[in-house]
Scaffold this active site. Sequence first.
Site, PDB file in Angstrom:
ATOM      1  N   ARG B  85      71.377  16.477  30.216  1.00  0.00           N
ATOM      2  CA  ARG B  85      71.921  17.831  30.076  1.00  0.00           C
ATOM      3  C   ARG B  85      73.357  17.797  29.538  1.00  0.00           C
ATOM      4  O   ARG B  85      74.003  16.753  29.530  1.00  0.00           O
ATOM      5  CB  ARG B  85      71.917  18.519  31.451  1.00  0.00           C
ATOM      6  N   THR B  90      78.430  15.827  38.180  1.00  0.00           N
ATOM      7  CA  THR B  90      78.390  16.855  39.206  1.00  0.00           C
ATOM      8  C   THR B  90      77.606  16.362  40.411  1.00  0.00           C
ATOM      9  O   THR B  90      77.075  15.259  40.415  1.00  0.00           O
ATOM     10  CB  THR B  90      77.831  18.188  38.666  1.00  0.00           C
ATOM     11  N   CYS B 186      83.075  18.110  36.719  1.00  0.00           N
ATOM     12  CA  CYS B 186      83.080  18.709  35.395  1.00  0.00           C
ATOM     13  C   CYS B 186      84.365  18.447  34.618  1.00  0.00           C
ATOM     14  O   CYS B 186      84.769  19.239  33.771  1.00  0.00           O
ATOM     15  CB  CYS B 186      82.800  20.211  35.473  1.00  0.00           C
TER      16      CYS B 186
END
Lengths: 127, 280
Positions: B85, B90, B186
């Site tokens: 992704r 995360t 992030c």
Amino acid sequence: MNVHEKKYTEEHEWIELSEDGKTGTIGVSVYAAKSLGDVVFVELPALDAEVTAGDSMGAVESVKSASDILTPVSGKIIEANNVLEEKPGTINKSPEGEGWIARIQVKDGGELENLMSMDEYAKFTAE
Amino acid sequence: MRLRHLHLPGLTTYLRASAIQDHLVRLHLDHKASHLTAPAPSPVLLTFQTPPTYTCGRREVGALSPEQKAHLRADGKAEFHEALRGGQTTFHGPGQVTAYLILSLREHKLNARTHVRLLEDSVIGTCAGYWLEAHTTENPGVWIGSSPDERKLASVGVHLRRHVASHGVGLNVTVKLWWFDRIVACGLPEKKATSIEKEHQGMEPDNGASGKVLGPPTMPEKRWPVLQFYDIPRAMRQVADNLANQVALRLSGVDGGVENVTEKSIWPGELQSRLIEKMT
């Protein structure tokens, strides 16, 4: 003028053959670059990788989504645009020029016949 | 068309959830490849909680050192996996509704950007149901509070292949926030994570005539149904259902709302046993 017309896929990649028709330059279309937004990372294909039309050969990542880049034709990757490692935003500035992604040694030029011409692609994206 | 919602109760390993997601993506890709006249597969929202798991995004695949991976595994207390992704490292774990939205972008008149916006807006809509004003900032994800004290409530990361979208959001409901303190979530070192539970601290529960409600003590007229944090499975299901409704509201082509489905109905038994073989 180039003897080979630039061709497009439904997945918004483009390919343009060299004059001798043996190698092709691949990138993503202006339309794709716009819909992706700011590109922050480009995963380039590995050199000498043997790929089949439709294979994922890398990815273009905008802030939150990573899109696979599919090779429009089969062949061997002979060059990757390393500028994109340092300046991924080049894809936004010039997706169909300086922002090209890879060069491929084309195995079967006949595969290009299945792809869309510029006019056909313009109609396709207008739908 | 309806949005199919598959909620997996309890804890589901990241690998198992990924296998279900891969299967659903495969159905879309097969449909595209065969040019069948049959209708495209319905969009599916897969919601679940994992045991503690850190994942990195596509640009970090293969880039983490053995030491970094060992740190993330926290002496075996957490798993680490690489994901294709968008976004960076995360955390997923108990108390977070992890939601994967698997659909064909074209079928719903979406592109890479509007799809991400749909996910963000759906999270914001879900939070509004819990008296929280969430919003987006210049940074990825969904946030609460204003600069410089924004707190991150949900992460967003999407993968696209042939315009089939997968992955989605991680919405913190009751998750232990120290898991996020162990990483630069992030890529933003100065920002903190938060959860619905944490943001509800300071709001006053009230057992009024209308049942359990929750809201700011100063505004009794604007109170909201309380999330039963002491009943985690129910709270997670409630948030997952609300998120599914919010996604269905925003999906072009979906007119019948949400259809709750069972794992068996979209995930044939033969594949399940093959997966279990693979995992054991």
